[in-house]
Motif scaffolding. Sequence first.
Motif, PDB file in Angstrom:
ATOM      1  N   THR A 111       0.937  -0.873   0.197  1.00 54.02           N
ATOM      2  CA  THR A 111       0.275   0.413   0.265  1.00 54.02           C
ATOM      3  C   THR A 111       1.052   1.530   0.207  1.00 54.02           C
ATOM      4  O   THR A 111       1.504   1.124   0.170  1.00 54.02           O
ATOM      5  CB  THR A 111      -1.137  -0.081   1.192  1.00 54.02           C
ATOM      6  N   ALA A 112       0.406   2.391  -0.466  1.00 49.87           N
ATOM      7  CA  ALA A 112       0.870   3.797  -0.711  1.00 49.87           C
ATOM      8  C   ALA A 112       1.545   3.810   1.036  1.00 49.87           C
ATOM      9  O   ALA A 112       2.681   4.618   1.048  1.00 49.87           O
ATOM     10  CB  ALA A 112       0.435   5.141  -0.737  1.00 49.87           C
ATOM     11  N   GLU A 113       0.927   3.758   2.114  1.00 47.41           N
ATOM     12  CA  GLU A 113       1.345   3.753   3.665  1.00 47.41           C
ATOM     13  C   GLU A 113       2.800   3.038   3.540  1.00 47.41           C
ATOM     14  O   GLU A 113       3.683   3.273   4.539  1.00 47.41           O
ATOM     15  CB  GLU A 113       0.411   3.260   4.255  1.00 47.41           C
ATOM     16  N   GLN A 114       1.972   1.860   2.632  1.00 46.80           N
ATOM     17  CA  GLN A 114       3.116   0.707   3.118  1.00 46.80           C
ATOM     18  C   GLN A 114       4.696   1.113   2.856  1.00 46.80           C
ATOM     19  O   GLN A 114       5.892   1.190   2.738  1.00 46.80           O
ATOM     20  CB  GLN A 114       2.942  -0.377   2.952  1.00 46.80           C
ATOM     21  N   ARG A 115       4.729   1.941   1.494  1.00 47.46           N
ATOM     22  CA  ARG A 115       5.394   2.178   0.897  1.00 47.46           C
ATOM     23  C   ARG A 115       6.428   3.281   1.753  1.00 47.46           C
ATOM     24  O   ARG A 115       7.688   3.597   1.942  1.00 47.46           O
ATOM     25  CB  ARG A 115       5.543   2.164  -0.299  1.00 47.46           C
ATOM     26  N   VAL A 116       5.517   4.186   2.238  1.00 42.40           N
ATOM     27  CA  VAL A 116       6.489   5.385   2.875  1.00 42.40           C
ATOM     28  C   VAL A 116       7.445   4.905   4.356  1.00 42.40           C
ATOM     29  O   VAL A 116       7.864   5.122   4.104  1.00 42.40           O
ATOM     30  CB  VAL A 116       5.604   6.315   3.417  1.00 42.40           C
ATOM     31  N   GLU A 117       6.773   3.335   4.898  1.00 40.27           N
ATOM     32  CA  GLU A 117       6.833   2.887   6.042  1.00 40.27           C
ATOM     33  C   GLU A 117       8.799   2.389   5.444  1.00 40.27           C
ATOM     34  O   GLU A 117       9.725   2.503   5.919  1.00 40.27           O
ATOM     35  CB  GLU A 117       6.539   1.698   6.866  1.00 40.27           C
ATOM     36  N   TRP A 118       8.135   1.331   4.215  1.00 41.09           N
ATOM     37  CA  TRP A 118       9.164   0.697   3.777  1.00 41.09           C
ATOM     38  C   TRP A 118      10.645   1.819   3.084  1.00 41.09           C
ATOM     39  O   TRP A 118      11.642   1.159   3.587  1.00 41.09           O
ATOM     40  CB  TRP A 118       9.021  -0.648   2.951  1.00 41.09           C
TER      41      TRP A 118
END
Length: 166
Positions: A111-118
Amino acid sequence: MNRNDVFDVLNKPYSQELLARDVTRLAYVGKDGTPRAIPIAFAWNGSTIVMSTAKNSQKLAALRANPAVALTIDTEVHPPKILLIRGVAELDYVDGIPDEYLQMTSSYEMTAEQRVEWEAEVRSLYHDGMVRIVVTPTWAKLIDFETTLPSAVEELMLKREERQHA
């Protein structure tokens, strides 16, 4: 194989599909002289394959000692599509995170949120930079099981045909 022959193979539609994938298998010779084959994310820029790794990775010493590598990019369906590449690895130490490293994970499902965290985790972990492993292909073969086969299978098919016509 000359450069034009290599790029003729790499420019085929199936090859282009495979070069758009995220993971290849990198084969090289370890410092102890034994073979290694590892999955690693990659990006194709039209002329080279770029992989990235940590500056403390053991594969760097091995690649400095023997930069000859082989790559396999393939599919998981039947019939498989397989792209085999050989080349020489060049090591490029960079500050920060190489653009290709962030690019090569773009098709992973997150997800976009997971990508930011990654991405925040990546930037934190590799804060002192990474090493780009750049491979310029010197040999390539596409096996699609429609127009091309492994050479051993082609040889067996030829022998079978000779037997049937004898």
